[in-house]
Design a protein around this motif. Structure first.
Motif, PDB file in Angstrom:
ATOM      1  N   ARG A  79     -39.903 -40.888  18.815  1.00  7.72           N
ATOM      2  CA  ARG A  79     -39.671 -41.915  17.789  1.00  7.72           C
ATOM      3  C   ARG A  79     -38.345 -41.662  17.076  1.00  7.72           C
ATOM      4  N   TYR A  80     -38.090 -40.422  16.729  1.00  7.78           N
ATOM      5  CA  TYR A  80     -36.827 -40.091  16.075  1.00  7.78           C
ATOM      6  C   TYR A  80     -35.646 -40.354  17.006  1.00  7.78           C
ATOM      7  N   GLN A  81     -35.821 -40.042  18.282  1.00  9.34           N
ATOM      8  CA  GLN A  81     -34.738 -40.302  19.228  1.00  9.34           C
ATOM      9  C   GLN A  81     -34.491 -41.801  19.361  1.00  9.34           C
ATOM     10  N   ARG A  82     -35.563 -42.567  19.483  1.00 13.68           N
ATOM     11  CA  ARG A  82     -35.450 -44.023  19.592  1.00 13.68           C
ATOM     12  C   ARG A  82     -34.720 -44.619  18.403  1.00 13.68           C
ATOM     13  N   ASP A  83     -35.000 -44.077  17.208  1.00 15.96           N
ATOM     14  CA  ASP A  83     -34.391 -44.586  15.985  1.00 15.96           C
ATOM     15  C   ASP A  83     -33.009 -43.991  15.715  1.00 15.96           C
ATOM     16  N   GLY A  84     -32.512 -43.142  16.622  1.00 12.87           N
ATOM     17  CA  GLY A  84     -31.195 -42.540  16.463  1.00 12.87           C
ATOM     18  C   GLY A  84     -31.132 -41.484  15.380  1.00 12.87           C
ATOM     19  N   GLU A  85     -32.278 -40.903  15.020  1.00  8.29           N
ATOM     20  CA  GLU A  85     -32.340 -39.927  13.935  1.00  8.29           C
ATOM     21  C   GLU A  85     -32.643 -38.516  14.425  1.00  8.29           C
ATOM     22  N   LEU A  86     -32.619 -38.310  15.736  1.00  4.74           N
ATOM     23  CA  LEU A  86     -32.976 -36.998  16.274  1.00  4.74           C
ATOM     24  C   LEU A  86     -31.747 -36.093  16.286  1.00  4.74           C
ATOM     25  N   SER A  87     -31.840 -35.012  15.546  1.00  7.72           N
ATOM     26  CA  SER A  87     -30.779 -34.014  15.483  1.00  7.72           C
ATOM     27  C   SER A  87     -31.438 -32.640  15.612  1.00  7.72           C
ATOM     28  N   ARG A  88     -30.648 -31.615  15.712  1.00  3.31           N
ATOM     29  CA  ARG A  88     -31.193 -30.259  15.776  1.00  3.31           C
ATOM     30  C   ARG A  88     -32.054 -29.982  14.533  1.00  3.31           C
ATOM     31  N   GLN A  89     -31.569 -30.445  13.380  1.00  3.65           N
ATOM     32  CA  GLN A  89     -32.295 -30.213  12.135  1.00  3.65           C
ATOM     33  C   GLN A  89     -33.623 -30.973  12.117  1.00  3.65           C
ATOM     34  N   SER A  90     -33.620 -32.208  12.591  1.00  3.30           N
ATOM     35  CA  SER A  90     -34.869 -32.976  12.572  1.00  3.30           C
ATOM     36  C   SER A  90     -35.872 -32.402  13.579  1.00  3.30           C
ATOM     37  N   VAL A  91     -35.386 -31.925  14.725  1.00  2.00           N
ATOM     38  CA  VAL A  91     -36.285 -31.287  15.695  1.00  2.00           C
ATOM     39  C   VAL A  91     -36.907 -30.048  15.062  1.00  2.00           C
ATOM     40  N   ARG A  92     -36.098 -29.215  14.441  1.00  2.00           N
ATOM     41  CA  ARG A  92     -36.626 -28.004  13.781  1.00  2.00           C
ATOM     42  C   ARG A  92     -37.648 -28.361  12.701  1.00  2.00           C
ATOM     43  N   ARG A  93     -37.353 -29.390  11.900  1.00  2.00           N
ATOM     44  CA  ARG A  93     -38.270 -29.789  10.830  1.00  2.00           C
ATOM     45  C   ARG A  93     -39.591 -30.294  11.394  1.00  2.00           C
ATOM     46  N   ILE A  94     -39.527 -31.153  12.399  1.00  2.00           N
ATOM     47  CA  ILE A  94     -40.742 -31.699  13.010  1.00  2.00           C
ATOM     48  C   ILE A  94     -41.591 -30.575  13.589  1.00  2.00           C
ATOM     49  N   ILE A  95     -40.950 -29.698  14.341  1.00  2.00           N
ATOM     50  CA  ILE A  95     -41.690 -28.607  14.978  1.00  2.00           C
ATOM     51  C   ILE A  95     -42.246 -27.646  13.931  1.00  2.00           C
ATOM     52  N   HIS A  96     -41.453 -27.341  12.921  1.00  2.00           N
ATOM     53  CA  HIS A  96     -41.919 -26.425  11.871  1.00  2.00           C
ATOM     54  C   HIS A  96     -43.142 -26.992  11.147  1.00  2.00           C
ATOM     55  N   CYS A  97     -43.112 -28.287  10.866  1.00  2.00           N
ATOM     56  CA  CYS A  97     -44.199 -28.920  10.112  1.00  2.00           C
ATOM     57  C   CYS A  97     -45.448 -29.176  10.956  1.00  2.00           C
ATOM     58  N   LEU A  98     -45.279 -29.555  12.205  1.00  2.00           N
ATOM     59  CA  LEU A  98     -46.411 -30.027  12.997  1.00  2.00           C
ATOM     60  C   LEU A  98     -46.949 -29.030  14.024  1.00  2.00           C
ATOM     61  N   LEU A  99     -46.140 -28.093  14.467  1.00  2.00           N
ATOM     62  CA  LEU A  99     -46.569 -27.176  15.535  1.00  2.00           C
ATOM     63  C   LEU A  99     -47.296 -25.981  14.941  1.00  2.00           C
ATOM     64  N   GLN A 100     -48.616 -26.134  14.820  1.00  2.00           N
ATOM     65  CA  GLN A 100     -49.494 -25.091  14.307  1.00  2.00           C
ATOM     66  C   GLN A 100     -50.762 -25.096  15.139  1.00  2.00           C
ATOM     67  N   PHE A 101     -51.380 -23.945  15.279  1.00  2.00           N
ATOM     68  CA  PHE A 101     -52.614 -23.825  16.044  1.00  2.00           C
ATOM     69  C   PHE A 101     -53.701 -23.226  15.176  1.00  2.00           C
ATOM     70  N   ALA A 102     -54.942 -23.482  15.565  1.00  2.00           N
ATOM     71  CA  ALA A 102     -56.108 -22.890  14.914  1.00  2.00           C
ATOM     72  C   ALA A 102     -57.143 -22.594  15.990  1.00  2.00           C
ATOM     73  N   VAL A 103     -58.062 -21.724  15.669  1.00  2.00           N
ATOM     74  CA  VAL A 103     -59.144 -21.367  16.578  1.00  2.00           C
ATOM     75  C   VAL A 103     -60.391 -22.109  16.108  1.00  2.00           C
ATOM     76  N   ILE A 104     -60.961 -22.896  17.020  1.00  2.00           N
ATOM     77  CA  ILE A 104     -62.162 -23.667  16.685  1.00  2.00           C
ATOM     78  C   ILE A 104     -63.252 -23.381  17.718  1.00  2.00           C
ATOM     79  N   SER A 105     -64.468 -23.718  17.370  1.00  2.00           N
ATOM     80  CA  SER A 105     -65.591 -23.500  18.287  1.00  2.00           C
ATOM     81  C   SER A 105     -65.599 -24.570  19.371  1.00  2.00           C
ATOM     82  N   LYS A 106     -66.324 -24.303  20.424  1.00  2.00           N
ATOM     83  CA  LYS A 106     -66.445 -25.288  21.508  1.00  2.00           C
ATOM     84  C   LYS A 106     -67.144 -26.551  21.014  1.00  2.00           C
TER      85      LYS A 106
END
Length: 144
Positions: A79-106
């Protein structure tokens, strides 16, 4: 971490979105320090150290689950690329904010699937401004 980030940027620049997921997984492990003695991503270490659901007693029969499905993170990057807003900084921000994991039960993993949230966020998440990474787990009543 820097090497994995460069891999991500190369794949994004080439619009090889299928490969981005692979590097997201590795990037997460290196960012959090979950690496083996041989310098490879260590998912077992991640399983032992990531936040856990209150219903998980032992990680032996639990699942390592991204808070935001990787497909949704890639969708944000697109979406950011489509809107012309994708930069190194925006990639880092998106990944920093959204890329998290947790352990859950089956059972909790099955609850996500039943709600149609195994590979997607709740519909209102995509239109929200704050993009709460916990929205999917909140909708499935998974407490960390």
């Amino acid at each position: 971490t820097d090497i994995e980030f460069e891999h991500l940027m190369i794949e994004i620049a080439a619009q090889r979105w299928v490969m981005v997921e692979r590097f997201l997984l590795s990037y997460f492990c290196f960012r959090e320090g979950y690496a083996s003695k041989l310098g490879k991503p260590d998912w077992q270490m991640a399983r032992e150290h990531c936040p856990r659901s209150n219903s998980v007693i032992t990680t032996k029969h639990a699942e390592l689950e991204p808070l935001v499905p990787l497909a949704s993170i890639i969708g944000e990057l697109k979406r950011y690329q489509r809107d012309g807003e994708l930069s190194r900084q925006s990639v880092r921000r998106i990944i920093h904010c959204l890329l998290q994991f947790a352990v859950i039960s089956k059972a909790e993993k099955q609850r996500l699937k039943t709600l149609g949230l195994s590979d997607a966020m709740p519909a209102d998440w995509y239109h929200s401004i704050d993009k709460n990474p916990n929205a999917r787990f909140l909708a499935a009543h998974i407490d960390l």
